[in-house]
Motif scaffolding. Sequence first.
Motif, PDB file in Angstrom:
ATOM      1  N   PHE A  69       3.400  -1.319  -4.628  1.00 31.26           N
ATOM      2  CA  PHE A  69       2.425  -0.775  -3.674  1.00 31.26           C
ATOM      3  C   PHE A  69       1.610  -1.849  -3.190  1.00 31.26           C
ATOM      4  N   VAL A  70       1.296  -1.686  -1.562  1.00 36.71           N
ATOM      5  CA  VAL A  70       0.691  -2.624  -0.680  1.00 36.71           C
ATOM      6  C   VAL A  70      -0.613  -1.887  -0.175  1.00 36.71           C
ATOM      7  N   ALA A  71      -1.509  -2.585  -0.197  1.00 39.95           N
ATOM      8  CA  ALA A  71      -2.821  -2.019   0.366  1.00 39.95           C
ATOM      9  C   ALA A  71      -3.827  -2.970   0.355  1.00 39.95           C
ATOM     10  N   GLY A  98       2.951 -14.290   2.812  1.00 42.41           N
ATOM     11  CA  GLY A  98       4.211 -14.333   3.715  1.00 42.41           C
ATOM     12  C   GLY A  98       5.249 -14.854   3.356  1.00 42.41           C
ATOM     13  N   GLY A  99       6.383 -14.212   3.337  1.00 42.84           N
ATOM     14  CA  GLY A  99       7.865 -14.199   2.908  1.00 42.84           C
ATOM     15  C   GLY A  99       7.763 -13.995   1.427  1.00 42.84           C
ATOM     16  N   MET A 100       6.823 -13.085   0.733  1.00 41.50           N
ATOM     17  CA  MET A 100       6.687 -12.582  -0.539  1.00 41.50           C
ATOM     18  C   MET A 100       8.170 -11.889  -0.919  1.00 41.50           C
ATOM     19  N   LEU A 101       8.618 -11.354   0.138  1.00 39.55           N
ATOM     20  CA  LEU A 101      10.101 -10.560  -0.289  1.00 39.55           C
ATOM     21  C   LEU A 101      11.270 -11.566   0.322  1.00 39.55           C
ATOM     22  N   THR A 102      11.226 -12.279   1.425  1.00 39.13           N
ATOM     23  CA  THR A 102      12.339 -12.774   2.098  1.00 39.13           C
ATOM     24  C   THR A 102      12.337 -14.200   1.421  1.00 39.13           C
ATOM     25  N   ASN A 103      11.320 -14.576   0.677  1.00 40.07           N
ATOM     26  CA  ASN A 103      11.280 -16.016   0.139  1.00 40.07           C
ATOM     27  C   ASN A 103      11.047 -15.679  -1.345  1.00 40.07           C
ATOM     28  N   PHE A 104      11.502 -14.665  -1.830  1.00 37.65           N
ATOM     29  CA  PHE A 104      11.066 -13.974  -3.153  1.00 37.65           C
ATOM     30  C   PHE A 104      11.163 -15.448  -4.232  1.00 37.65           C
ATOM     31  N   LYS A 168      -1.856  -2.566   9.535  1.00 40.13           N
ATOM     32  CA  LYS A 168      -2.405  -3.599   8.852  1.00 40.13           C
ATOM     33  C   LYS A 168      -1.254  -4.413   8.000  1.00 40.13           C
ATOM     34  N   GLU A 169      -0.222  -3.840   7.307  1.00 41.39           N
ATOM     35  CA  GLU A 169       0.715  -4.304   6.456  1.00 41.39           C
ATOM     36  C   GLU A 169       2.041  -4.465   7.341  1.00 41.39           C
ATOM     37  N   HIS A 170       2.138  -4.792   8.841  1.00 38.10           N
ATOM     38  CA  HIS A 170       3.246  -4.967   9.337  1.00 38.10           C
ATOM     39  C   HIS A 170       4.329  -5.818   9.043  1.00 38.10           C
ATOM     40  N   ILE A 171       3.613  -7.144   8.417  1.00 40.67           N
ATOM     41  CA  ILE A 171       4.438  -8.135   7.677  1.00 40.67           C
ATOM     42  C   ILE A 171       5.546  -7.654   6.780  1.00 40.67           C
ATOM     43  N   ALA A 172       4.388  -6.853   5.733  1.00 43.54           N
ATOM     44  CA  ALA A 172       5.365  -6.353   4.457  1.00 43.54           C
ATOM     45  C   ALA A 172       6.525  -5.505   4.876  1.00 43.54           C
ATOM     46  N   GLU A 175       9.417  -7.292   6.334  1.00 44.35           N
ATOM     47  CA  GLU A 175      10.228  -8.009   5.425  1.00 44.35           C
ATOM     48  C   GLU A 175      11.148  -6.926   4.700  1.00 44.35           C
ATOM     49  N   ALA A 176      10.580  -5.988   4.340  1.00 50.00           N
ATOM     50  CA  ALA A 176      11.278  -4.900   3.420  1.00 50.00           C
ATOM     51  C   ALA A 176      12.393  -4.165   4.251  1.00 50.00           C
ATOM     52  N   VAL A 177      12.272  -4.048   5.761  1.00 48.10           N
ATOM     53  CA  VAL A 177      13.129  -3.712   6.586  1.00 48.10           C
ATOM     54  C   VAL A 177      14.393  -4.631   6.846  1.00 48.10           C
TER      55      VAL A 177
END
Length: 294
Positions: A69-71, A98-104, A168-172, A175-177
């Motif tokens: 969940f992201v908010a 930044g990079g939380m998913l792509t640089n997990f 607001k969460e466009h970076i998240a 990364e998910a996409v």
Amino acid sequence: MARTNFDQLLEAGCHFGHLKRKWNPAMAPYIFMERNGIHIIDLNKTVVMIDEAADALKQIAKSGKKILFVATKKQAKDIVAEKAASIGMPYVIERWPGGMLTNFPTIRKAVKKMATIDKMIGDGTFSNLSKREMLQITRQRAKLEKNLGSIADLTRLPSALFVIDVMKEHIAVSEAVRLGIPVFAIVDTNSDPKNIDFMIPANDDAKDSIEVILNACCEAINEGLAERKAERADEKAAKEQSEEAEDAKPRRQRRQRKDEQAEAPAEEAEAPVAEEAPAAEEAEAPAEEAKSEE
């Protein structure tokens, strides 16, 4: 059965969109009308799309996967933290790293660092440090806890993302996409729903609106977790029964062998009686021949 209804959403103010001049044309199919310069969202479509998203979330939870969940907006922080914690799911309510998913893997290193500090405190190593080092490590631990404490149990990439306010969460979302992770999101009239897999057209600024939608989705996730628990309990019971049956099989075989061994001597004892009969017949035969000769 619908998880929400029109009246609940209307009372929570889910129908209020943004000003007409701020709208995104991609949201036109979900806008019912415009009143006083504000777009009104079609709540009939919102009800249907909440049910679709809730069913998909239920299946993900049932399979034992995690939903992040992201908010990070002020209105949604506390609500998201409370709801996500109640169902044991990870969440991000501070700045999105930044990079939380792509640089997990790098994020996991930071989480492990937090665990290392906790270990130092536990085994007494921390108390042997100088005051300055202790202060630095304490501040570092507090910062890590604030930003990453809520995802400490996330050992692998989440299977889905639930986002409040995709602008607001466009970076998240991006990364998910990029990683092919499905995105669930509350989308207002000023946002672009293009990259959202399961969108819920609704007001993403009002606390009541966010809460009523999260209630429906978290309830579905809870159902999925409960069904998974029940299935695992049934599988465990079936496994125990099969093991008991396997254990009982050798016992049955041993009893059967004993019964066969007990029956064998009885058959051998009866066999000579059956053999005496021909001998008696042979003895009677000469007597009959002697009579015939006389």
